[in-house]
Every structure is written in C-alpha cells, then in structure tokens.
Design an enzyme around this catalytic site. Sequence first.
Site, PDB file in Angstrom:
ATOM      1  N   ASP A   1      -2.360  -3.518   7.986  1.00 35.87           N
ATOM      2  CA  ASP A   1      -2.209  -2.124   8.391  1.00 35.87           C
ATOM      3  C   ASP A   1      -0.773  -1.707   8.099  1.00 35.87           C
ATOM      4  O   ASP A   1       0.157  -2.092   8.810  1.00 35.87           O
ATOM      5  CB  ASP A   1      -2.527  -1.967   9.878  1.00 35.87           C
ATOM      6  CG  ASP A   1      -2.492  -0.512  10.332  1.00 35.87           C
ATOM      7  OD1 ASP A   1      -2.108   0.357   9.514  1.00 35.87           O
ATOM      8  OD2 ASP A   1      -2.834  -0.243  11.493  1.00 35.87           O
TER       9      ASP A   1
ATOM     10  N   SER B   1       2.927   4.004  -8.088  1.00 37.96           N
ATOM     11  CA  SER B   1       3.634   5.253  -7.820  1.00 37.96           C
ATOM     12  C   SER B   1       2.729   6.412  -8.241  1.00 37.96           C
ATOM     13  O   SER B   1       1.507   6.308  -8.163  1.00 37.96           O
ATOM     14  CB  SER B   1       4.963   5.257  -8.581  1.00 37.96           C
ATOM     15  OG  SER B   1       5.702   6.420  -8.336  1.00 37.96           O
TER      16      SER B   1
ATOM     17  N   ASN C   1      -0.909  -1.453  -4.062  1.00 36.38           N
ATOM     18  CA  ASN C   1      -1.769  -0.330  -4.432  1.00 36.38           C
ATOM     19  C   ASN C   1      -1.985   0.671  -3.296  1.00 36.38           C
ATOM     20  O   ASN C   1      -2.150   1.866  -3.533  1.00 36.38           O
ATOM     21  CB  ASN C   1      -3.123  -0.894  -4.898  1.00 36.38           C
ATOM     22  CG  ASN C   1      -4.205   0.151  -4.997  1.00 36.38           C
ATOM     23  OD1 ASN C   1      -4.287   0.907  -5.971  1.00 36.38           O
ATOM     24  ND2 ASN C   1      -5.055   0.209  -3.981  1.00 36.38           N
TER      25      ASN C   1
ATOM     26  N   ARG D   1       9.161  -7.942   0.408  1.00 39.03           N
ATOM     27  CA  ARG D   1      10.357  -8.715   0.766  1.00 39.03           C
ATOM     28  C   ARG D   1       9.976 -10.029   1.441  1.00 39.03           C
ATOM     29  O   ARG D   1      10.557 -11.081   1.137  1.00 39.03           O
ATOM     30  CB  ARG D   1      11.249  -7.885   1.695  1.00 39.03           C
ATOM     31  CG  ARG D   1      12.532  -8.598   2.112  1.00 39.03           C
ATOM     32  CD  ARG D   1      13.465  -8.778   0.926  1.00 39.03           C
ATOM     33  NE  ARG D   1      14.634  -9.572   1.262  1.00 39.03           N
ATOM     34  CZ  ARG D   1      14.695 -10.899   1.225  1.00 39.03           C
ATOM     35  NH1 ARG D   1      13.611 -11.597   0.856  1.00 39.03           N
ATOM     36  NH2 ARG D   1      15.804 -11.546   1.526  1.00 39.03           N
TER      37      ARG D   1
ATOM     38  N   TYR E   1       4.373  13.205   0.113  1.00 36.35           N
ATOM     39  CA  TYR E   1       3.658  12.154  -0.602  1.00 36.35           C
ATOM     40  C   TYR E   1       4.348  11.854  -1.933  1.00 36.35           C
ATOM     41  O   TYR E   1       4.594  10.690  -2.273  1.00 36.35           O
ATOM     42  CB  TYR E   1       2.206  12.559  -0.844  1.00 36.35           C
ATOM     43  CG  TYR E   1       1.484  11.626  -1.785  1.00 36.35           C
ATOM     44  CD1 TYR E   1       1.028  10.389  -1.350  1.00 36.35           C
ATOM     45  CD2 TYR E   1       1.302  11.965  -3.125  1.00 36.35           C
ATOM     46  CE1 TYR E   1       0.399   9.512  -2.216  1.00 36.35           C
ATOM     47  CE2 TYR E   1       0.670  11.104  -3.996  1.00 36.35           C
ATOM     48  CZ  TYR E   1       0.219   9.877  -3.538  1.00 36.35           C
ATOM     49  OH  TYR E   1      -0.392   9.009  -4.410  1.00 36.35           O
TER      50      TYR E   1
ATOM     51  N   LYS F   1     -15.023  -1.623   6.353  1.00 33.93           N
ATOM     52  CA  LYS F   1     -14.923  -1.364   4.913  1.00 33.93           C
ATOM     53  C   LYS F   1     -14.500  -2.603   4.134  1.00 33.93           C
ATOM     54  O   LYS F   1     -14.949  -2.804   3.001  1.00 33.93           O
ATOM     55  CB  LYS F   1     -13.940  -0.223   4.634  1.00 33.93           C
ATOM     56  CG  LYS F   1     -14.454   1.153   5.017  1.00 33.93           C
ATOM     57  CD  LYS F   1     -13.453   2.238   4.654  1.00 33.93           C
ATOM     58  CE  LYS F   1     -13.275   2.359   3.161  1.00 33.93           C
ATOM     59  NZ  LYS F   1     -12.357   3.476   2.800  1.00 33.93           N
TER      60      LYS F   1
ATOM     61  N   VAL G   1      -9.360   2.308  -6.468  1.00 35.15           N
ATOM     62  CA  VAL G   1      -8.651   1.580  -7.517  1.00 35.15           C
ATOM     63  C   VAL G   1      -8.394   0.135  -7.118  1.00 35.15           C
ATOM     64  O   VAL G   1      -8.561  -0.789  -7.914  1.00 35.15           O
ATOM     65  CB  VAL G   1      -7.324   2.282  -7.854  1.00 35.15           C
ATOM     66  CG1 VAL G   1      -6.589   1.528  -8.954  1.00 35.15           C
ATOM     67  CG2 VAL G   1      -7.575   3.718  -8.292  1.00 35.15           C
TER      68      VAL G   1
ATOM     69  N   LYS H   1       6.191   8.344  -3.325  1.00 35.69           N
ATOM     70  CA  LYS H   1       5.863   7.658  -4.569  1.00 35.69           C
ATOM     71  C   LYS H   1       7.110   7.439  -5.429  1.00 35.69           C
ATOM     72  O   LYS H   1       7.200   6.447  -6.161  1.00 35.69           O
ATOM     73  CB  LYS H   1       4.804   8.442  -5.338  1.00 35.69           C
ATOM     74  CG  LYS H   1       3.456   8.541  -4.649  1.00 35.69           C
ATOM     75  CD  LYS H   1       2.701   7.213  -4.690  1.00 35.69           C
ATOM     76  CE  LYS H   1       2.840   6.345  -3.484  1.00 35.69           C
ATOM     77  NZ  LYS H   1       2.117   5.057  -3.617  1.00 35.69           N
TER      78      LYS H   1
END
EC number: 1.1.1.-
Length: 314
Positions: A105, A191, A132, A167, A222, A80, A56, A226
């Site tokens: 990272d 989310s 994302n 922030r 997980y 990548k 995405v 979110k």
Amino acid sequence: MAPAETTGNVQRPEAGKQSMGSFWTQMFPPKPTYTEEQVPDLTGKIFIVTGSSSGVGKEAARMLYAKNAKVYMAARPGPKLPAAINSVQEAVPKSGGALIPLELDLADLAVVKKAVEKFTSLETKLHGLINNAAVQALKDTDGDARTAQGHEIHMGVNVLAPFLFTRLLTGVLTATARQEPPGTVRVVWVSSMGTETIGEKRRGLSPDYVDYWPLMSPLERYGLSKAGNWLHGVEFARRYAADGIASFPINPGHLKSDLYREGGALFKFALKPVLYPPTYGAYVELFAALSPTLTLKDSGAWSKYVEMVYFPDC
C-alpha cells in the site's frame, strides 16, 4: 500551466516546454517493435511489478511470467490481487515461473517497509523492479486526500513511496548486479507526458512543491508527481551506475486503465481517441527492463514508447 500565478508569497513554478514533435509522437505513437516476442527466456530471474493487480502492471507481470520469470505482483491488499494472479495463471498455463503476491500500500510508508522486509526474507536476488503503480485523484479538488503520514496524495503515493520502496531494495539490487552483466539489473520508473508539459522547468520537481501544490489542480499535481518519478529515475542512474544497475524513467503512453477511473464522462470521452491497450504500456516497461539495445550508457535516459530514448529539456 501558467508560469507566474501567486498566492501570498507562494508562486506557481514555470513549466518546461514540450516540442510539437514530442507531443505528437506521444499522443499518436508508432507501432511497437519491442513486444513479448522479443522477451528472452527469464528462467531464474526475479522481478517485482508494483500496481500489478490490473492494467499495465498486470500485463507486464503476465509477459514476464510467460517467459518463466518469478514475479512478485505487488499491489494493495484486497480481492483484486489474488484474482489477477489467477487470471494470469489461466492465461499462461504452462509457465515455468511463479507468481507471488506482495501486499503493498503506497499510501502508507510503514506498509512499504513491511513489503520490503517480506521480500528480502524470501529472496536474495532481484533482477528488475518496475515501479508501475500510481494514483490520479481527480476528484480531490480541495487537496484533502492524504497518505497515512499526512502527505498530499500524489506526492505520497507516486513519489515518496516508490522512492522508499526502491531505496530499501537497493541492497538486494546491488548484490544481484555484482553477479550479472553490467546494466542488466534494472529499475524502471513509470512517469508520464506530464514530465514535459507540467514538470518544473529544468528541475522536474523540487522541494518547493510542498508550498505551491495547493495552487495546482489534481491533474497538475499528478503530472508533477510523474516529473518526480523522472527525477528519481535520472538520479538513481547517476548514483548506482558504478554498481552496474541501470535506471530508466519511462512514459508508457496514454492507456486504457484504472488510472482515469475518477475522471468525469467528458474527460474520459476526450481521452478515448488517444487511449491504447494496456499491453502497449507493458511493452515500454519491458523494453526498459530487458532490451539488450539499452546499456549502462543509456541509464537515466527518458524512454517513451518503444525504441525511443532521449534526454528531455525539463
């Protein structure tokens, strides 16, 4: 998720309740109406998209770049990221924009800080930040996976790191917002449906997580992380609306991406009928980041799929 399982003095939280209508819509979304065709010319605009080396995030970066934006593709170091940049440039050979690699990272907060320092050494403006990137460590059944600072992996990568990243970028966001129409400088927090199905009732996510998370499965951890993204999106909206920044937590949908790479064959088979191309998720991200139908009055609203904005009862 069971509301009252206890180990010692630690209790699993009560989860919110998702309506059947919400569940059905998110599992089987309508045809998108905000696509790359609706994205305006973005010449002179600067964006950061995290997790943009694949899936995405890569699609969102491609769509922004296709409209002449300068896009910082933020992702973990490795082959990548340059491969993704080359792929996007080949797909959009005539863009007037730019693609800039930004090593990020999220499993190490020190690296997050360095990424911001690099960006702010190069730019004085930021028109949109799309948080994302995420991890779904389905094989971490024992909870052994940790960040460099020792945090549970979902909390560290999906919640704490995006919070710190945002922030530290807030200064450049507010400076940019002073020069742009109110509500056009935006932060997008990706989310998931877990906000409604697993998130703590009326809270989304609370500090209690540090005590109860060992009771949760990796998939539940997980989902709770979110919910943390949703919470940050709502709170950021409350704090920075006066500065002209809009903030939107979103559910991009169930998508074919690397997120499920640790899921077993049966898990992937069960998901297959409700997985959609990554492009669909990018449409939602761009809707939240760019759509003129959203204003500061909508900031903090929960956006799921295209042109669906509401406030959930978590």
